[in-house]
Design a protein around this motif. Structure first.
Motif: not given
Length: 109
Positions: A51-58
């Motif tokens: 899975y891939a999640y968008q965080g605050d820095v990437g």
């Protein structure tokens, strides 16, 4: 104790035991992904996936395999979340990526 009281007590014990085992059988473990304390995903542990999640820095990448989870290829400066390695439901660990504001933990639902 009279025979009638004994029967009542035994019936209550049987009902209580049935309720206990019913509750235990309906609960399941899942992986919960948070972004700043807000749930963004519930992940079924029986399926191996990435899975891939968008965080605050990437981007924060998460792999689930054989009921375990790990962070890999994460866009953050210190990579502490990646160095956490694999976590299992019974080891009491969680994954935290502070720069991205993402945390991952096992929960019973």
């Amino acid at each position: 104790m009279k025979k009638r009281e004994l029967i009542i007590v035994l019936c209550l014990l049987v009902i209580g035991a049935g309720f206990y085992f019913y509750q235990k059988s309906t609960k399941r473990e899942e992986l919960v992904v948070y972004h700043h304390k807000k749930v963004i995903a519930h992940i079924d542990l029986s399926k191996n996936a990435r899975y891939a999640y968008q965080g605050d820095v990437g981007t924060f990448h998460l792999e689930v395999k054989d009921g375990r989870a790990r962070a890999y290829d994460v866009d953050c400066p210190n990579q502490i979340c990646v160095h956490t390695g694999w976590i299992k439901r019974d080891d009491g660990k969680s994954i935290v990526c502070a720069p991205n504001g993402i945390s991952v933990s096992f929960e019973t639902v």
